[in-house]
Structure formats: C-alpha cells, structure tokens
Motif scaffolding. Structure first.
Motif, PDB file in Angstrom:
ATOM      1  N   GLY A 154      11.024  41.028  69.924  1.00 17.33           N
ATOM      2  CA  GLY A 154      12.172  41.849  69.557  1.00 17.33           C
ATOM      3  C   GLY A 154      12.231  42.124  68.061  1.00 17.33           C
ATOM      4  O   GLY A 154      12.535  43.246  67.633  1.00 17.33           O
ATOM      5  N   MET A 155      11.940  41.108  67.255  1.00 12.11           N
ATOM      6  CA  MET A 155      11.936  41.308  65.809  1.00 12.11           C
ATOM      7  C   MET A 155      10.849  42.299  65.401  1.00 12.11           C
ATOM      8  O   MET A 155      11.059  43.140  64.524  1.00 12.11           O
ATOM      9  N   THR A 156       9.686  42.211  66.068  1.00  9.95           N
ATOM     10  CA  THR A 156       8.599  43.139  65.755  1.00  9.95           C
ATOM     11  C   THR A 156       8.971  44.566  66.119  1.00  9.95           C
ATOM     12  O   THR A 156       8.785  45.503  65.334  1.00  9.95           O
ATOM     13  N   VAL A 157       9.525  44.761  67.329  1.00 12.57           N
ATOM     14  CA  VAL A 157       9.925  46.103  67.781  1.00 12.57           C
ATOM     15  C   VAL A 157      11.019  46.670  66.874  1.00 12.57           C
ATOM     16  O   VAL A 157      11.034  47.868  66.559  1.00 12.57           O
ATOM     17  N   ALA A 158      11.934  45.808  66.426  1.00 10.71           N
ATOM     18  CA  ALA A 158      13.028  46.261  65.568  1.00 10.71           C
ATOM     19  C   ALA A 158      12.596  46.489  64.127  1.00 10.71           C
ATOM     20  O   ALA A 158      13.393  46.947  63.302  1.00 10.71           O
ATOM     21  N   VAL A 186      11.740  44.133  62.024  1.00  8.46           N
ATOM     22  CA  VAL A 186      12.138  42.999  61.176  1.00  8.46           C
ATOM     23  C   VAL A 186      10.932  42.079  61.039  1.00  8.46           C
ATOM     24  O   VAL A 186      10.574  41.356  61.975  1.00  8.46           O
TER      25      VAL A 186
END
Length: 506
Positions: free
Chosen positions: A449-453, A455
C-alpha cells in the motif's frame, strides 16, 4: 564514448563464446544426471550433492548478480558516499543466513524438502499459510527475474556500445538460459555459477584498478574533486538518510536470506559442514564485490560527470570500454569481465526461474491440481510455467519501468515478510499458523500500500520494514494470546528429532 574498445564483431564474439560455454556446461551436467528429467530432487536440487566449490559459487551468484555490478555502480554514482550502505547490507544477509541456515538444513535433509514451502507445510500444517507464502515467493521471484532481464539488456547494450541492442540481447540470452537449465537443472546452474563467479571476481577488481588509473591513480584526488564539484555526494548524511541506511541494512539482510532460490541452495548442500564453510567464505564477499563496485561508481563521477539517470545506468559498460583501451592486459581482463557480467546476470536469472518453476510444479500443481502427477510430469509442468513467466516478463522488460535499484527494492518490500516464517518458526515452537498468516498478509498490504501510494518511507523507514514490524507484532502477540489449536500434534519421533536439530545447531 564513441571510440569503444568493445563493439562490432569483437563484442559479439565474446557474447557467443560465453553462451557456448554455458550450453556445453548444461549439456554435460545433464549427461551426468540421467534421471534429471524424471526426478524433482535431481532437477531442482542437483540430488542434494553440491560440494564446497559449487555451493559457494552458486550462493555467491544468488547474492551478487546484475544488480550488484550493473546496478550498484550507477546507484553509487547518483547517491555518492551514502551508498556505502550496500556493503553492510550484503554482510547482514550472511549474518541472517547463519541464524537459520544450518538448523534448517538438518531438518530439510531429514524430511527430504525440495521447495522452500516444504518447510512451511512441515512446520505449520496450514493450507492458507502455504498458499500465501507461495504467492509472496512467486511475486518476489517474478520481480527478481524482471530485474535480471533489465540488467541483461542494459549490460549487453552498454558493454558492446549498442552493437547488440537491448531487446535482442535479452531475447538471445533468455533462450540460452532456458536451453541449458532444461538440460541440466540445478547442477547446470551451479556449474555455470562457478564459471561466472571466477570471471566476475577477477574482472571487477581489475575494473577498479583500471578506473583508478584513468582517474589519475589517486582515490584521494577523486574525493577532493567531489568535495569541490559535487559536495552533496560526500556530505554527512542527514538523520533521515542515516535511519534509511540502518533500515535498508535490516530489511535487505533479512530479505536476501529468505530468497526462495537461496533457501533451495541450503537444501542442495552435500552436508552441513559444506554449507557452513561456504557461508564462512561468503562473509568476505561484500568487501571484494559490493565494496569494489561502490568505488567504481564513485570514480565514475570523476571520469564522466553530469550523466543523466538513464545514461548512468550504463556506467559499468562505459568504464569497462575505456579501461580496455589502456593496454592488452586490461583488454583481456575486460573481456573476462564483459562475459562474466552477462553470465552472472544469466546465472542469477536461471536460479530464480528454477525456484519459480519448482514452486508452481510442486506446491501448486502437485499439491492442489494433480496430486497423483508423476515427478517427470511435475518437472515438465515446472518447465512450461517457467517459459510462460519469462514470456510475460519479457513484455515488461521490453520497456523497463524503473531503474534497477528501484526494481531491486520493490521485491524486498514483500519478500521480507517471509522472515518470521523461517527465523521465528525454527526457534519458537509456540508460533502459530493463524497469526503467521494474518501477520504476513498485514505486512504485505502495508508495504504494498505504501508503494502504490507513492510513500517511500515513514521517517526514513522503508515500507517493507514498517510492514515487517507489524507482521512480527501480530505473529508474537497472536501466538501468545491464542495458540493454534488446529495444528496437528507432532509424533514423538519428530519431537526427538527436533531435540537433535537443536543440538546440531548449537
């Protein structure tokens, strides 16, 4: 850059020579294993008979590949001295191996493990955990293969001065890789690793010597040049960079140790002593490989200042061509490096492909689709799955989506979530299947999720390590609060064997 020492007929001849050597090795490796096409243990683990030299070099090839030569020097070029972190995080990987590899080997030998998830099935007896582990491993291996395909194309293109275009180089050597790995399996892969490892070790050391000669022979002068012209590359890192450095050491140290193909090399060792000797020598390799490549990247700042991100990705090839023009000795050793870099990339790719195939054929096909399939059919299904995976990844690699380093980090975000399964699972009997499943899933979702966002980190801590922290908390707290009542009790023989394993590990 227009007066290249390599290029044209000479570059193609070197590529052809190395390709022929790999094919010959694959042929004879297959001849020495008459049952390589019928036995999963022969095909995927070389019959669990790899000796010290073959095991050391195949472990070396697993840890050092296209990303560590073609990709790490450009990252040092772009980042400066802060990229010295590449040396300790490779050292951390060996430390992580030593935490669990000897203990895992004893159990794997006794229980005849073939794939990395054989340990997971033996330890947790949970289909959801097995499938999630297999999915994360297949993701990591696919990412790893993509990285090698990109490195392969860039290495061939850079080292031949674009005589052999990126796409043609990738396709040609993928075909070579498929042929020799099909013929000889793990043994062919390990023996090609010996060839490329020797070429790579000699080549990178001479590359450093030649680059230093071109820069005036004084590394201190290179540093003074950087202080005067690019001070940001030598300044003391800010706190966030220091936190990132430590975080990357932890994440990559743990992640590299649980590579699926690295775990299979643990299984393939002839005996425990051979495994420990190989790992002891591996502890020195970060200094003589990653450390040397780091210095090459730093010297590249002096030799070729101002390269763009895309241009810097071919830095090793450009420097190798310049070094080859010094004299006949450097020309000959750069030929060795030239082939060694390509062979290293191909050998690392075939290791990942072999592991990918084994997981598909054994853990998915044989366990859930066709439980009665013969071993010969499992091997065939694994080969076909590998070809399909390569075909899909070739489409992606045709126009690579990011620099090699970005691809490299992306796979660790998810693969590191496997660390508790092996490291906690081997030492803590109370670790339970349900918390392991939810911990891995939560960690993977946070990291992804952090990668997709977009971040990259949280106060300098990468998403993969944030996810791993949550993963470990769920595993530990969940196992303490709700021990797994669904786990099948182990028979007395296995409990006694575990005591023997503990004694052997100590």
């Amino acid at each position: 850059m227009n007066n290249l020492s390599f290029g044209g007929a000479s570059g193609i001849m070197v590529l052809v020579a190395y390709a022929v050597m790999m094919l010959v090795i694959g042929y004879f490796a297959g001849r020495k294993q008459p049952n390589v096409r019928q036995s999963v243990r022969s095909y995927y683990l070389a019959g669990q008979g790899l000796g010290f030299v073959a095991l050391f070099f195949t472990l070396y090839a697993t840890q050092y590949s296209g990303n560590s030569v073609v990709g790490y020097a450009p990252e040092a070029y772009r980042s400066g001295f802060v990229w010295w972190q590449s040396v300790p995080f490779m050292t951390a990987a060996i430390a992580a191996y030593l935490l669990f590899a000897p203990r895992l080997y004893v159990i794997a030998k006794r229980e005849s493990f073939v794939t990395p998830t054989d340990w997971v099935r033996y330890r947790f007896r949970s289909t959801p955990v097995n499938l999630l582990v297999a999915a994360l491993m297949l993701w990591g291996l696919s990412n790893y293969l993509l990285e090698q395909l990109v490195a392969m194309g860039q290495g061939i293109s850079g080292l031949t001065g674009d005589t052999v275009p990126y796409q043609i180089g990738v396709v040609a050597f993928v075909l070579v890789m498929l042929v020799y790995s099909w013929m000889g399996g793990m043994r062919a892969v390990a023996l090609t690793d010996v060839m490329q490892g020797i070429a790579l070790l000699v080549g990178v050391v001479v590359l450093l010597a030649g680059a230093l000669y071109l820069a005036g022979g004084d590394l201190g002068d290179v540093t003074r040049y950087l202080i005067a012209n690019e001070p940001d590359k030598v300044q003391v890192p800010v706190t966030t960079d220091s936190v990132d450095w430590l975080s990357m050491i932890i994440m990559i140290g743990l992640g590299a140790a649980v590579y699926p193909h690295a775990i299979q090399r643990i299984y393939a060792a002839r005996d425990e002593r051979t495994l420990k000797r190989s790992l002891a020598i591996m502890a020195w390799m970060p200094l003589v490989t990653t450390g040397v490549v780091f210095l090459v990247g730093i010297i590249g700042l002096r030799l070729f200042p101002g390269l763009s991100t895309d241009a810097s990705e071919q830095l090793v090839g450009v420097i190798a061509n310049e070094v080859a023009g010094i004299n006949l000795f450097f020309y000959a050793t750069m030929i060795l490096l030239f082939g060694g870099v390509i062979a290293a990339i191909v050998s690392t790719a075939d290791s990942a492909l072999l592991s990918f195939s084994s997981i598909v054929s054994r853990d998915l096909y044989a366990r859930h689709i066709s439980p009665r399939a013969s071993e010969a059919r499992q091997v065939l299904v694994g080969k076909i799955a590998g070809v399909v995976a390569i075909a899909i990844l070739l489409v992606v690699a045709w126009n690579p989506p990011a620099t090699l380093y970005n691809i490299f980090v992306l796979k660790f975000e998810l693969i590191v979530q496997l660390a508790p399964v092996f490291m906690l699972g081997l030492y803590w009997n109370r670790l339970s299947a349900a918390p392991v499943f939810w911990g891995m899933l939560a960690g993977a979702l946070v990291a992804g999720g952090m990668t997709v966002a977009g971040v990259d980190d949280l106060y300098g801590v990468p998403g993969g390590l944030v996810g791993l922290a949550l993963n470990v908390v769920i595993c530990v707290v969940g196992s303490l609060l709700a021990p797994d009542s669904t786990r099948t009790p182990e028979p007395p023989r296995t409990r006694r064997a575990e005591t023997e394993v503990s004694s052997a590990a100590s």
